[in-house]
Design an enzyme around this catalytic site. Sequence first.
Site, PDB file in Angstrom:
ATOM      1  N   GLU A 160     -16.378  18.998  24.602  1.00  0.00           N
ATOM      2  CA  GLU A 160     -16.512  17.984  25.660  1.00  0.00           C
ATOM      3  C   GLU A 160     -15.857  18.339  26.993  1.00  0.00           C
ATOM      4  O   GLU A 160     -14.913  17.653  27.427  1.00  0.00           O
ATOM      5  CB  GLU A 160     -15.946  16.643  25.178  1.00  0.00           C
ATOM      6  CG  GLU A 160     -16.618  16.123  23.931  1.00  0.00           C
ATOM      7  CD  GLU A 160     -16.169  14.718  23.556  1.00  0.00           C
ATOM      8  OE1 GLU A 160     -15.127  14.274  24.071  1.00  0.00           O
ATOM      9  OE2 GLU A 160     -16.850  14.080  22.756  1.00  0.00           O
ATOM     10  N   GLU A 369     -20.687  14.919  16.513  1.00  0.00           N
ATOM     11  CA  GLU A 369     -19.845  13.730  16.276  1.00  0.00           C
ATOM     12  C   GLU A 369     -20.671  12.482  16.509  1.00  0.00           C
ATOM     13  O   GLU A 369     -21.469  12.424  17.442  1.00  0.00           O
ATOM     14  CB  GLU A 369     -18.652  13.651  17.254  1.00  0.00           C
ATOM     15  CG  GLU A 369     -17.560  14.634  17.021  1.00  0.00           C
ATOM     16  CD  GLU A 369     -16.409  14.497  18.039  1.00  0.00           C
ATOM     17  OE1 GLU A 369     -16.182  13.401  18.574  1.00  0.00           O
ATOM     18  OE2 GLU A 369     -15.766  15.523  18.299  1.00  0.00           O
TER      19      GLU A 369
HETATM   20  C1  BG6 Z   1     -14.655  12.242  21.059  1.00  0.00           C
HETATM   21  C2  BG6 Z   1     -13.615  13.298  20.776  1.00  0.00           C
HETATM   22  O1  BG6 Z   1     -14.893  12.197  22.409  1.00  0.00           O
HETATM   23  O2  BG6 Z   1     -14.342  10.936  20.749  1.00  0.00           O
HETATM   24  C3  BG6 Z   1     -12.716  12.973  19.602  1.00  0.00           C
HETATM   25  O3  BG6 Z   1     -14.212  14.545  20.573  1.00  0.00           O
HETATM   26  C4  BG6 Z   1     -12.278  11.522  19.726  1.00  0.00           C
HETATM   27  O4  BG6 Z   1     -11.631  13.853  19.611  1.00  0.00           O
HETATM   28  C5  BG6 Z   1     -13.519  10.653  19.633  1.00  0.00           C
HETATM   29  O5  BG6 Z   1     -11.312  11.134  18.808  1.00  0.00           O
HETATM   30  C6  BG6 Z   1     -13.217   9.176  19.675  1.00  0.00           C
HETATM   31  O6  BG6 Z   1     -12.522   8.864  20.838  1.00  0.00           O
HETATM   32  P1  BG6 Z   1     -11.195   8.036  20.805  1.00  0.00           P
HETATM   33  O7  BG6 Z   1     -10.634   8.127  22.169  1.00  0.00           O
HETATM   34  O8  BG6 Z   1     -11.614   6.655  20.473  1.00  0.00           O
HETATM   35  O9  BG6 Z   1     -10.331   8.663  19.746  1.00  0.00           O
END
Ligand code: BG6
Length: 466
Positions: A160, A369
């Site tokens: 990202e 993800e």
């Molecule tokens: C993604 C990241 O953008 O979102 C992860 O790659 C992250 O590392 C996930 O944990 C969820 O975001 P957050 O800020 O709610 O933990």
Amino acid sequence: MSAFLWGSATAAYQCEGAWNEDSKGQSNWDVFCHSEKNNINPTTGDIASDHYHRFEEDLDLMAAGGQNAYRFSIAWTRIIPNGTGVVNPEGIAHYNAVIDACLARDIEPVVTLYHYDLPESLFIAGGWENRQTSDAFCAYAKVCFNAFGDRVRTWFTVNEPNYDTLCCYGIGNYPPNVKDLSRRWRAMYHMLLASAKAVAAFHEGAYQGMIGLVSDSYAIEAHSDTPDYQEAKRLADLFYNRSVNDAAVLGQLPTELIDKLHSEGQILDYLLPGDQEILAAGKVDMLGINAYDRMLVKPCTTSQTSLSTNNTGTADSSNETNIAGWFSVDEDPTTQKNAWGMELYPKSIYTLLHQLNDHYPNLVFMITENGMGYRDQLVDGQIHDTYRVDFLKGFVNWTLKAREEGCDVRSYFVWSTMDLYSWINGYAKRYGLVYVDYNDNCRRIPKDSYYWYKDTIAAWNQKEGR
Ligand code: BG6
């Protein structure tokens, strides 16, 4: 890689713990979380989910849940504790053990080289704003290719570039806690350069498998189709998506982006002669997509850029994006949101895949993800996270529909394998398929979503005759 990969994902700082074990160096996140600047949800990844010591147990659960792939990141500070120079054999041994444990369970290891945690020595020297970090990254990547390339077939360089640098230099909630988008563009450019250098090194080394970059890409939508809204959509696409994806996939920064930054009076002295060749030589084999929500945008009417994010999941905090001269983020009052204001809108992945497939025909996509943060409650030893099942089910179905319609999607990874540290949000915001009881020695308890995912994978395998 032939079978569709059904897996789940983590990142080193968020789950490993063991922050100072086995000759690991300090990362910027170790230092930040130990500092007074960490004041929103002051906690650390010192222990996190204790995955460093429990990866076998976590992989057992993945295998029992039918998952055939595990996406994890390598902590640069375990491999090269000072960022450059001496390699740490204990770090190599650790990830050798993780990779071997994956393969012993027929789980494909999918490795991300950089997921937000930068060696502190490089961070002090300017981090990603310093061009030398891109060379240090390439050297580190080569160490990993040499050590693990005989068994790892699926690699990602950087996680990202957009979201990471936006938090570091726009919202200012990640270290170095800066609010200056011109510094953000510089840092992001060096990340893209770093990724291209590593991709070229991978190809030159003739390692088996594929390498890509993980992009947090967004379906860009608007409530209206008037010319000013269309322009806001074009600029948002440039800002979030094309700035990263064109560089990674096409091997060049969009001319529109360079023109736009010039028109703002930015000094782009970091674009050096020869860089175009570096980007062109480092085109990815596939694009990883982290899919959470869409971007609903409108024209920006403010003269000041203002960015904030809800890191508390309470009404005290809010999400706001006004990029002066570009666009603002709009809201749809009719859609559901989680406590942190994330829109629950699974169709966004379908729209996104088609938008990307139109822009980059024949590109291979991996959904690296997808997940939903929630304050899960342990009740009578169980977690009934039907809200998460509904959300993930929607994303899986829309992903498979896009796939049937010709988008070459090769994987789907749930974020996250088990509960882990959520950057700035602490531990209350849980994403895992498996609950981690932080009050009981990090005990693992599979959630309803874990069992739903297991059934979903089994049904897919039956349909595919596997
Ligand atoms: C993604 C990241 O953008 O979102 C992860 O790659 C992250 O590392 C996930 O944990 C969820 O975001 P957050 O800020 O709610 O933990």
